[in-house]
Enzyme design. Sequence first.
Site, mmCIF file in Angstrom:
data_model
loop_
_atom_site.group_PDB
_atom_site.id
_atom_site.type_symbol
_atom_site.label_atom_id
_atom_site.label_comp_id
_atom_site.label_asym_id
_atom_site.label_seq_id
_atom_site.Cartn_x
_atom_site.Cartn_y
_atom_site.Cartn_z
ATOM 1 N N ASP A 78 0.812 -1.217 0.000
ATOM 2 C CA ASP A 78 0.000 0.000 0.000
ATOM 3 C C ASP A 78 0.843 1.263 0.000
ATOM 4 O OD1 ASP A 78 -2.092 -1.716 0.046
ATOM 5 O OD2 ASP A 78 -3.096 -0.833 1.771
ATOM 6 N N CYS A 119 1.424 -8.111 5.426
ATOM 7 C CA CYS A 119 1.079 -6.706 5.233
ATOM 8 C C CYS A 119 -0.324 -6.485 4.686
ATOM 9 C CB CYS A 119 2.090 -6.048 4.292
ATOM 10 S SG CYS A 119 3.767 -6.000 4.973
ATOM 11 N N CYS A 192 5.596 -2.399 8.318
ATOM 12 C CA CYS A 192 5.989 -1.073 8.817
ATOM 13 C C CYS A 192 5.769 -0.965 10.321
ATOM 14 C CB CYS A 192 5.230 0.011 8.069
ATOM 15 S SG CYS A 192 5.640 0.067 6.309
ATOM 16 N N GLU A 449 -6.713 4.396 -0.157
ATOM 17 C CA GLU A 449 -6.265 4.984 1.098
ATOM 18 C C GLU A 449 -5.852 6.423 0.850
ATOM 19 O OE1 GLU A 449 -3.227 2.621 2.912
ATOM 20 O OE2 GLU A 449 -4.647 1.099 3.590
ATOM 21 N N SER A 475 -4.816 5.028 5.440
ATOM 22 C CA SER A 475 -3.735 4.155 5.878
ATOM 23 C C SER A 475 -3.742 4.082 7.397
ATOM 24 C CB SER A 475 -2.393 4.716 5.393
ATOM 25 O OG SER A 475 -1.318 4.108 6.077
#
Length: 562
Positions: A78, A119, A192, A449, A475
């Site tokens: 993303d 993810c 992340c 997003e 996000s």
Amino acid sequence: MRSDEIKKGFNRAPHRSLLRATGLKDDDFDKPFIGVANSFIELIPGHYFLNKVAVIIKDEIRKNGCVPFEFNTIGVDDGIAMGHDGMLFSLPSRELIASSIETVMNAHKLDAMIAIPNCDKIVPGMIMGALRVNVPTIFVSGGPMSKGHTKDGTPIDLATAFEAVGKHEAGEMSDEELFDIECNACPSGGSCSGMFTANSMNTLMEAMGIALPGNGTILALTPEREVLYRQAAKRICEIALDKKSMEKFKLKNILNENAVKNAFAVDMAMGGSSNTVLHMLAIANEADVDFELKDINKISKRVSHIAKISPSLSTVHMEDINTAGGVNAVMKEMSKRGDNILLDNLTITGETLYEKIKDAYIKDTNIIHTLENAYSPVGGLAILYGNLAEQGAVIKTAGITGSRVITGKAVCFNGQAQAIAGIIGKKVKAGDVVVIRYEGPKGGPGMQEMLSPTALIMGMGLGDSVALITDGRFSGATRGASIGHVSPEAAEGGMIGLLEDGDEIHIDVDKYILQVNLSDEEIQKRKNKFVPYKKKLTSKWLGQYRLLVTNASTGAVLKTDM
């Protein structure tokens, strides 16, 4: 065994012949067949090393008397897809992933599964597919990346990089400072490092009981993570080799109504990504659980927010939660107050949730707060309603940086690209409410997003004074007064599509209100002449998706004839 359908009896000689071509020997046909659903892809930091993870897991499966068969799903990053039309494919990829899991597992009648996600849409996609198959399944993700640091030692992550673009645009950051952040925000492999969508979902898998302790917090590419992989592989074989366990640990026996409620409760306590609402509604649908958007506020009202993680608190990351006691410590603290969490639910380890967390404790109360010192007495997510969101809208209350009561003038944009240009062009000022529409599941299509516009708003110093509403989504790295999933969406005639520049919008988070201050007569007048904008598509897949997808209030699941 389920796999007997493809490997037992004289009439399955052709099937065994094909399986022998893959390397199987005589004695393998008496062993359980375990699907190893991998999401290895070299484009995603959380996934580029998962091919090596699968080697470890398959080795452990063989050691424990079963036969592994690895297969892959697709994946979309993303962050890389953000801010351009590549993001249109992100949410639809969830459906492709779910269908690929269902297809491979059912076409080959595999007995059980171990899934390796990490993810974004890949985690919920794998869960949805596994629920359709309903065999014993353990999820073990690749793990979070470590936090980054600037040259002066300041902790940073991907959200820092996106917000740095806004600061650079506003002239508050030099090229050199931006480059320093670019090079150091994502220092290693893994999902992340903050409580973004990937780590939110990896954490919630622990709450649902479908992953082992540490799944959401043990750092990727560490010896501790390899131990977790081997434990998961060993456990799936223990189940697969016992007939009673195979029935007991079918996925829907674990991921049931209580598990869904526990996931939302932990999400509230840890201030997870607003995307978890979209995905957990879709997961509940696949699990045949009767759970609606409006039920989320009931949970939020009773669950205290006790852990703030980036982007809500930029110095705290997943590795810090792990050091402070992990998700089990969060759940143990939650359990001290009434029905915050349902402790008698079965987990994949064979323990109840109570047995799983009974010895957990908070090791650092600066990272995971106690109930007495909670950040907020209510959870980190809320569902807003009103004439602007008759079927609901979602806000991550844990990420709000300014007032929780806002009244401002609408500044309307038809799509994210137009919004980004408008924000950079200084069309948005303090006190405004930015409206980004035609980005819902149908309107996008694909429900983009909105990290780029929200990060620009924060980076340009408007985060405390500007709200943003959209029928798209955000996000997990988004913070500020950002309201997404507005339903009905503009493309289906929702009120968000009728808004005009200058309309007065009122938001009251604590009263769960999102409304436009217009008379019923004016609203009806606009409805009478409204014609939804419909984007011209060049993608056949997105065209199919637009025909089948429902709006965000149902989790953006696809229609079926079932």
